[in-house]
Structures are given as C-alpha cells and as structure tokens.
Design a protein around this motif. Sequence first.
Motif, PDB file in Angstrom:
ATOM      1  N   GLN A   1      48.416  42.111  41.503  1.00 42.24           N
ATOM      2  CA  GLN A   1      48.779  43.494  41.247  1.00 42.24           C
ATOM      3  C   GLN A   1      49.417  43.529  39.858  1.00 42.24           C
ATOM      4  O   GLN A   1      50.458  42.904  39.643  1.00 42.24           O
ATOM      5  CB  GLN A   1      49.751  44.028  42.305  1.00 42.24           C
ATOM      6  N   TYR A   2      48.764  44.233  38.953  1.00 44.01           N
ATOM      7  CA  TYR A   2      49.215  44.274  37.561  1.00 44.01           C
ATOM      8  C   TYR A   2      49.523  45.716  37.183  1.00 44.01           C
ATOM      9  O   TYR A   2      48.678  46.614  37.307  1.00 44.01           O
ATOM     10  CB  TYR A   2      48.154  43.710  36.625  1.00 44.01           C
ATOM     11  N   ASP A   3      50.763  45.955  36.731  1.00 41.82           N
ATOM     12  CA  ASP A   3      51.203  47.291  36.329  1.00 41.82           C
ATOM     13  C   ASP A   3      51.008  47.432  34.822  1.00 41.82           C
ATOM     14  O   ASP A   3      51.766  46.863  34.026  1.00 41.82           O
ATOM     15  CB  ASP A   3      52.669  47.493  36.708  1.00 41.82           C
ATOM     16  N   SER A   4      49.986  48.190  34.442  1.00 43.44           N
ATOM     17  CA  SER A   4      49.714  48.372  33.011  1.00 43.44           C
ATOM     18  C   SER A   4      50.749  49.273  32.352  1.00 43.44           C
ATOM     19  O   SER A   4      50.941  49.220  31.129  1.00 43.44           O
ATOM     20  CB  SER A   4      48.306  48.964  32.822  1.00 43.44           C
ATOM     21  N   ASN A   5      51.439  50.108  33.137  1.00 44.23           N
ATOM     22  CA  ASN A   5      52.482  50.959  32.562  1.00 44.23           C
ATOM     23  C   ASN A   5      53.661  50.129  32.063  1.00 44.23           C
ATOM     24  O   ASN A   5      54.285  50.448  31.053  1.00 44.23           O
ATOM     25  CB  ASN A   5      52.978  51.956  33.612  1.00 44.23           C
ATOM     26  N   GLU A   6      53.972  49.074  32.789  1.00 40.87           N
ATOM     27  CA  GLU A   6      55.091  48.225  32.417  1.00 40.87           C
ATOM     28  C   GLU A   6      54.616  46.919  31.769  1.00 40.87           C
ATOM     29  O   GLU A   6      55.449  46.094  31.373  1.00 40.87           O
ATOM     30  CB  GLU A   6      55.925  47.880  33.657  1.00 40.87           C
ATOM     31  N   SER A   7      53.281  46.738  31.680  1.00 41.73           N
ATOM     32  CA  SER A   7      52.716  45.480  31.175  1.00 41.73           C
ATOM     33  C   SER A   7      53.319  44.294  31.923  1.00 41.73           C
ATOM     34  O   SER A   7      53.776  43.308  31.340  1.00 41.73           O
ATOM     35  CB  SER A   7      52.944  45.342  29.661  1.00 41.73           C
ATOM     36  N   GLU A   8      53.304  44.418  33.263  1.00 42.77           N
ATOM     37  CA  GLU A   8      53.960  43.403  34.078  1.00 42.77           C
ATOM     38  C   GLU A   8      53.053  43.012  35.247  1.00 42.77           C
ATOM     39  O   GLU A   8      52.450  43.860  35.902  1.00 42.77           O
ATOM     40  CB  GLU A   8      55.287  43.920  34.626  1.00 42.77           C
ATOM     41  N   LEU A   9      52.972  41.720  35.482  1.00 39.45           N
ATOM     42  CA  LEU A   9      52.321  41.213  36.683  1.00 39.45           C
ATOM     43  C   LEU A   9      53.326  41.269  37.824  1.00 39.45           C
ATOM     44  O   LEU A   9      54.360  40.606  37.785  1.00 39.45           O
ATOM     45  CB  LEU A   9      51.844  39.770  36.451  1.00 39.45           C
ATOM     46  N   GLN A  10      53.032  42.062  38.849  1.00 39.31           N
ATOM     47  CA  GLN A  10      53.987  42.262  39.937  1.00 39.31           C
ATOM     48  C   GLN A  10      53.840  41.232  41.044  1.00 39.31           C
ATOM     49  O   GLN A  10      54.824  40.644  41.506  1.00 39.31           O
ATOM     50  CB  GLN A  10      53.809  43.672  40.528  1.00 39.31           C
ATOM     51  N   VAL A  11      52.607  41.060  41.509  1.00 44.74           N
ATOM     52  CA  VAL A  11      52.338  40.160  42.635  1.00 44.74           C
ATOM     53  C   VAL A  11      51.074  39.374  42.327  1.00 44.74           C
ATOM     54  O   VAL A  11      50.113  39.916  41.771  1.00 44.74           O
ATOM     55  CB  VAL A  11      52.157  40.947  43.955  1.00 44.74           C
ATOM     56  N   ALA A  12      51.085  38.099  42.688  1.00 43.88           N
ATOM     57  CA  ALA A  12      49.883  37.284  42.540  1.00 43.88           C
ATOM     58  C   ALA A  12      49.884  36.202  43.615  1.00 43.88           C
ATOM     59  O   ALA A  12      50.936  35.671  43.975  1.00 43.88           O
ATOM     60  CB  ALA A  12      49.818  36.651  41.151  1.00 43.88           C
ATOM     61  N   ASN A  13      48.709  35.920  44.138  1.00 42.25           N
ATOM     62  CA  ASN A  13      48.568  34.815  45.086  1.00 42.25           C
ATOM     63  C   ASN A  13      47.194  34.203  44.934  1.00 42.25           C
ATOM     64  O   ASN A  13      46.214  34.898  44.640  1.00 42.25           O
ATOM     65  CB  ASN A  13      48.795  35.282  46.524  1.00 42.25           C
ATOM     66  N   SER A  14      47.132  32.900  45.069  1.00 45.63           N
ATOM     67  CA  SER A  14      45.873  32.179  44.932  1.00 45.63           C
ATOM     68  C   SER A  14      45.860  31.010  45.899  1.00 45.63           C
ATOM     69  O   SER A  14      46.871  30.321  46.044  1.00 45.63           O
ATOM     70  CB  SER A  14      45.707  31.625  43.509  1.00 45.63           C
ATOM     71  N   THR A  15      44.727  30.806  46.545  1.00 50.43           N
ATOM     72  CA  THR A  15      44.555  29.671  47.445  1.00 50.43           C
ATOM     73  C   THR A  15      43.184  29.080  47.214  1.00 50.43           C
ATOM     74  O   THR A  15      42.164  29.785  47.267  1.00 50.43           O
ATOM     75  CB  THR A  15      44.691  30.094  48.918  1.00 50.43           C
ATOM     76  N   LEU A  16      43.136  27.785  46.938  1.00 48.83           N
ATOM     77  CA  LEU A  16      41.886  27.056  46.742  1.00 48.83           C
ATOM     78  C   LEU A  16      41.860  25.901  47.725  1.00 48.83           C
ATOM     79  O   LEU A  16      42.817  25.117  47.800  1.00 48.83           O
ATOM     80  CB  LEU A  16      41.783  26.534  45.305  1.00 48.83           C
ATOM     81  N   GLU A  17      40.782  25.808  48.480  1.00 50.74           N
ATOM     82  CA  GLU A  17      40.700  24.769  49.501  1.00 50.74           C
ATOM     83  C   GLU A  17      39.348  24.056  49.424  1.00 50.74           C
ATOM     84  O   GLU A  17      38.297  24.694  49.326  1.00 50.74           O
ATOM     85  CB  GLU A  17      40.881  25.369  50.896  1.00 50.74           C
ATOM     86  N   TYR A  18      39.426  22.746  49.468  1.00 56.66           N
ATOM     87  CA  TYR A  18      38.229  21.898  49.519  1.00 56.66           C
ATOM     88  C   TYR A  18      38.179  21.223  50.884  1.00 56.66           C
ATOM     89  O   TYR A  18      39.143  20.584  51.308  1.00 56.66           O
ATOM     90  CB  TYR A  18      38.273  20.851  48.412  1.00 56.66           C
TER      91      TYR A  18
END
Length: 784
Positions: A621-638
């Motif tokens: 979730q990226y807020d372009s009004n504030e130029s801020e990354l609010q939330v991020a999640n990543s999962t990589l599984e092999y």
Amino acid sequence: MPFTSRSLLASLAGCLLYGSPVIADDGSTIVSPENSIIFPLQTNAVNSCPVPEKTSKEEEDQQPVLIQSDSFEALNNSKATYKGNVHIIKGRQEIKADSITLHQQENIAIAEGNVDYSSMDMRSKSDKVTTDLTTEDTTMINAAYKMSCQPIRGQASRVLKTGQEIYQLEDASFTTCPAGDKSWRFKASDIELDQSDEWATFYNARFEVLDVPILYLPYITVPVGDKRKTGVLIPSAGLDSKDGFELSIPVYWNIAPNYDAITTINYMEKRGTQLEGNFRYLTDLGAGELNAEYLGDDAKNQDKGARWGASWNHSGIFRQHWKFEVEYAQVSDVTYFQDLNSSIGTRDEGQLTQSGEVSYRSQDWDLSMRVRDFQVLVESQKPYRLMPQVEFNYYAPQFYNSLDFNFHSHVSEFATDDDTKPSATRVHMEPKLSLPLSDTWWSLTPEASLLYTHYTQEFDKKNASLSSLEEDTSRTIPEVRVNGAIYLDSTQKFLGEYLQTLEPKIQYLYVPEVDQSEIYGGQGEGGYDSSKLQLDYYGLFRDRQYSGVDYIAAANQFSIGATSRFYDDAYKERMNISFGQILYMDGSGTSENNDNKNSSAWAIESDFNYDDYLFYHGGIQYDSNESELQVANSTLEYRHNRGYIQANYRYVSKSYIDDNLSYSDPGPSSVTRYGIYQAGILTQYNIGNSWRLNAQYFYDTREEFMLETLVGATYLSDCWSFGLTYSDQIIAPETSGLIGSYEPEYESNVMLSIAIRGLGTNTGITSGSATNALGYGRPFYLNN
C-alpha cells in the motif's frame, strides 16, 4: 506340496469321518459350482479383518471340515491321525502342521510340530495347538503370534482363545513394532486381549526399551483400537527448567457412548500438584468440550493464590434450523499462560472470548441472539460486554422482477465496567434494494440502502470527554453504491504460453455527511463495537470503513481497480496481479497532516505459482500523497519432495499504525519507535521417511535484534516417535517500555517428546513447551 494320490486319499477319509461333502480335484476334473473346493486347499476368508456375523449352532455344525495330508490313520471311527504337510480348514480357522489328530466324538483337533494357526484375527506359529472345531476354543503352546487387524505381535508360553475375540496369554510379550524391531515391548505374566472391546489388560507388566526394563506396572490397560474403556492411561514424566520434574497421571472415564472424560493429576516439582479435567459430549443439540485446570498453591508465585482456568466450546445444529454456538474461556490471572502450560490457551493470547449464540434459520429469514464478553489479559483494560444482541435478517431475492431486497437489523445492549465510557442500547435497521445485472463478460449491481440507528446512552455528564453525547439520539443515513466489472481475455497468449485475462472493476459509493457527534465513537474513534478496517486491495470495494455501525464515514468516491490473471494450457491459474485505489470526489480523504486529499493509497496484491514448486505472494500500500510506503508484505516459498523453505517480510509504517490502530494512553509510542520491520525464514526438510528437521528465525531489521527462533528434529517410525525442539522468544520487561529502548531478553524453552505408536492414539512423554508466536503459513491465493 504337489497334489498326489495320498492327498486325495486323506481328503476322502476326512469326508467319511465327518460326513461333509468334499470333492478332491487333481486338475483334470471339472468341478461343479456347488462343489467348487479345489485342492491344494486355498482360502481367502482366513485372516481378514472384518468380524463375521454371528452364526447359529446349526450353521456352525454344517460347515465342512477340509483336510489334506500326505498320509493318515483312522481308528474305530473315533480318531484319525494325519501326518506330513497336514492342512485343515473349517470356516475361518486354518491349521498347518507336521501332524494333526482329530477326535471325532469331541470334534477336537490336536496339531503338533511347526504348527501354523490362523483365525479371522490372529496368526501364530507354535509347538502345539489344541482346538475345538465347533466352539473355536483354542490353546497354543510356545507361540509366536501376530494380530491380523492391529499391528500387534509377541510371544507367549501359552495362548488360550475363548470364542472368536478373546485371547489370554501367559508369560507373554506385546509390541506394535514390526518384526526385527526391538525398540519397545511389554512383558507380563498375563495379558488379556479383547478384540471386541479393542483393549489389552496387562498383569505384572514391565515396560522394556531395547530389552532393558524401564518401568514396572502391576496392572495396566491400553487401547489396541478405537474403542474406549475406563482406566488409567500411560503416565508421562519429564524435566523442565521452568517447573522442574513433572509427572502426569491421566485417568480415562468412558461414561457413556456419547460422553467421556479425562482427569489428569499433574505434579510439578517447583509449583505443586495441579488437577486437570476434560469432558466431551455429543447430544441432539450438538457436540462440545469442557476443560478445567486448578492449582491450589503455586509455590513459585504464592502471591497469586489459587490459579485456575476453564473453557467451554460447543457447536451444533438442531432439526436443521436451530444453531447453537458457545465459546467461553477464563483464567484466574493475566499471567496464567506465561507461567503455566495450558490446554485452554497459549502464552500469546491477548484476550479470551466469552460468547454464546443461538439462532434460527429458514430460507428467507434468520433470527439470532448472542452475548459476548472478553477477558483481556492486559492490565487496566475494560472492554464492552454485549448483553445481549438480538439480530433479525430477511432475504427476498428477485422479489420484484430482478430486484433483490434485504433487511438487516439488530438490537444491542452494551455494558462496561469503565466509568469513563458510556453504556448504551442500540437499535439498528438497514433495508437494502439491489439490482444485480450480468452477462458472460460483464456485471453491474446498483444498490440503495437506508441506515437508521437509535441510541439510548447512559454516561457521567460530569465527564468532559463525553460532554457532546446525548442520552437519546437517532441517526438516518442513505447510502448508494454501484459496483461493476468487465471480464476480458486476450486472443494472443502472453509469452506464447499463457492465456491472459483483464478484469477492470469500478465502484461508486455515496454516503452523505451526517453529524454523528452525539454518538459515542461517532467521530471515528473507538465506539461500542467498531474498529477501522484495513484498506488493502480487497478493502477498496467495501461500503464501510469501520466494522461496526457507530460511525458511518461520509463518502463520495470512486474505487477503481483491475485484476489480470494468467492461465496455462490446462487452464490452471499461474499468476494474478490486482491494483487499485479510491478517488475522492470532494477531497473527503484525510492525510496525515489533516489536509484533505483526492485519493487513497495505491493497493497492489499479487500471487505467483511457477510449476507447482515456486510460490510467491505479495502486497503493498503506497500513499502517493505522502510519498510513503504504508504497508508491505512478501512471501516466497520453494517446495521440493523433501520439504520447503520460505522467506517472508512484513513492513508497517509508524504513521499507518498511528492513523489506524486505537491505543489507550500513553499511545502507540509506548509500543514501537519505527513501526514493523520483520523478516523471517522457515524451513522443513525430511530425511528419508522417518526424520524431519525444521527451523524458524524472525528478525527485526530496524531494531537489529532477533524476535524468535526455533529449531527441532522429529523421528517417526512404525512403533515410536521422538521429538526435540528448542525455541527462544523475546519477552517484554515487567514495566512497559518502548521496543528498542531496552536490551532484549529472551525466554528459552526445550520440548522433548517420546511417544509409543499403535496403542490407540499415540501415548508417551512430553515435557517443556517450545512454541513460537510467529509460525508457518501458506498465504497463497492460487491453488497449490
């Protein structure tokens, strides 16, 4: 043994002695279907697990006795002796031996020399077997036995079989390990095996590991199947750095076919003796389970007095329409789970739910009544109780042409022990009209709702923070929502291999601005049962910003988004990506500095499945009004045929926490300085079919310290299992402090488990409590 004339002669003699019609065949004669007995004798019924239906005395007497041997001798039609590769079958009894003597008058067979005996549930090899061919009462001498329907084997100096399902063994051994495996066994002066009750009883038993005696038990019963029986279960013992030496003695009570209970005496060297009870039931109103724990005096925490915990869970449907749900748990103090291992909850519990619900459901309407409370395991927090809530819903699809009508309503009573908060009675009614339209490539659903809510609030008028509230107040808010989507697919394959679809989606939502300041929580903070919802991609198309109805946020906005999917030749989805945001028509969005903004943060979600072994899920979730990354999640599984390895990362900005989570004083600054920066790696690897290794590690990349770690190894064989796990968890100081402002401290735990397999459910020793709050998850949307 090849079929010979001597075999034929012996078989015919058996027919003469016992008067049963038997025809011998050497392969050159066609046997009629009604007399289809083939020599050498072959049977498929012996040693099959299903117990046959009870037969009458007349039917048992009419069963033929089939005999085959190299030679025989008969004496006055009273006794016959068969020698050399003797094979006899009657019903589901089969005997092979060097010699068998048949006593015609008593209908008894005595087999000697390399006797191989088989019945419907046992096979044995012994020196001598005496069996009554009518009653099937059998005695075996110096026998090595194996049960047909359970993985049970052993040896006995004498085996007595009475009837079809009861065995008595003298000077015997008992194990569920396969042949050649001496991992464990019981040796006893007497063993009773009851195949009908599926239990074994041992007298003067000793438990041996690798032929070394470990434990003596004068009397014990163990399950050998799924049936239940009252008795003392196998005790467990262990050592724990927190509680010292531990000994648990469980007693099982088979009260009735639909009721049972387990009472456990838990002795802890450093704490005392705890009583634990578990009761299960099944009735016409559903199934449930009650748990209770009581420690009269905790030697390590004597200031806390008696410590106890209780829980009740119930779920059931009665006569198709009635539904009952109960979830109740309570403990004596807020640190109960941190100090004691419990079946009621874990050390990570923040609160315990205490709720009950009964509902009636029909095709067009449903009526529910529920009560709900919480035990918050944090000092000085007093949540609202729902005492009670009555909810009524009515559904009328296509009540007029294609127009749908829904009506949602509830009456709720809220109470609290917090003097700074009001109590209230809330009446809410919400009729809705919708017109769902669709075709193969598009869908459009206009909706119109009217939200009416009335509050009767009780509060201290001297409290300045509640001065804007009214004792009686009502609110009426209309809502209009139009949701549409288009489904497109490409005529050309993406990368020449994947079919690509594009699904644009748009929603318009209008909710007028209405003054709600007379309602507690009516300005978007707190409320009786309201909390702000996360605005991820799937939340862009909701019609509410809050979970409850205490605050209905104004809206004049378009939600726009699109999802693109990729399918392989077998039409299996291999990838998708979704993105979108909300456009505020009148600047109704609020930024961090309280200035209106024209759009929400961009929300993106994606899933990926490459060849069913490499998986990815991510979202931002990226807020372009504030130029801020609010939330991020990543999962990589092999994944591979031996296990998996997974890496994940979670990020939540400090400003997002401040804007979306409600805290009591002194505020979110008491929890974190920067937000959430959490990286984790988890793996499991299987060695052969027996060993499993697993590990987890979580790290705060901003504060630069470990959060949790866990390593473990498990061995699993056919007759026993072993597990050893070590974990480290960060613990907060006794006084609240800012994360990162104190030197992290960890609680280390070791868990050792050794279990015997094959005695009904696994039974054995478990000590310690090595678990993690952050565990493995499969957050993949795509089929995998």
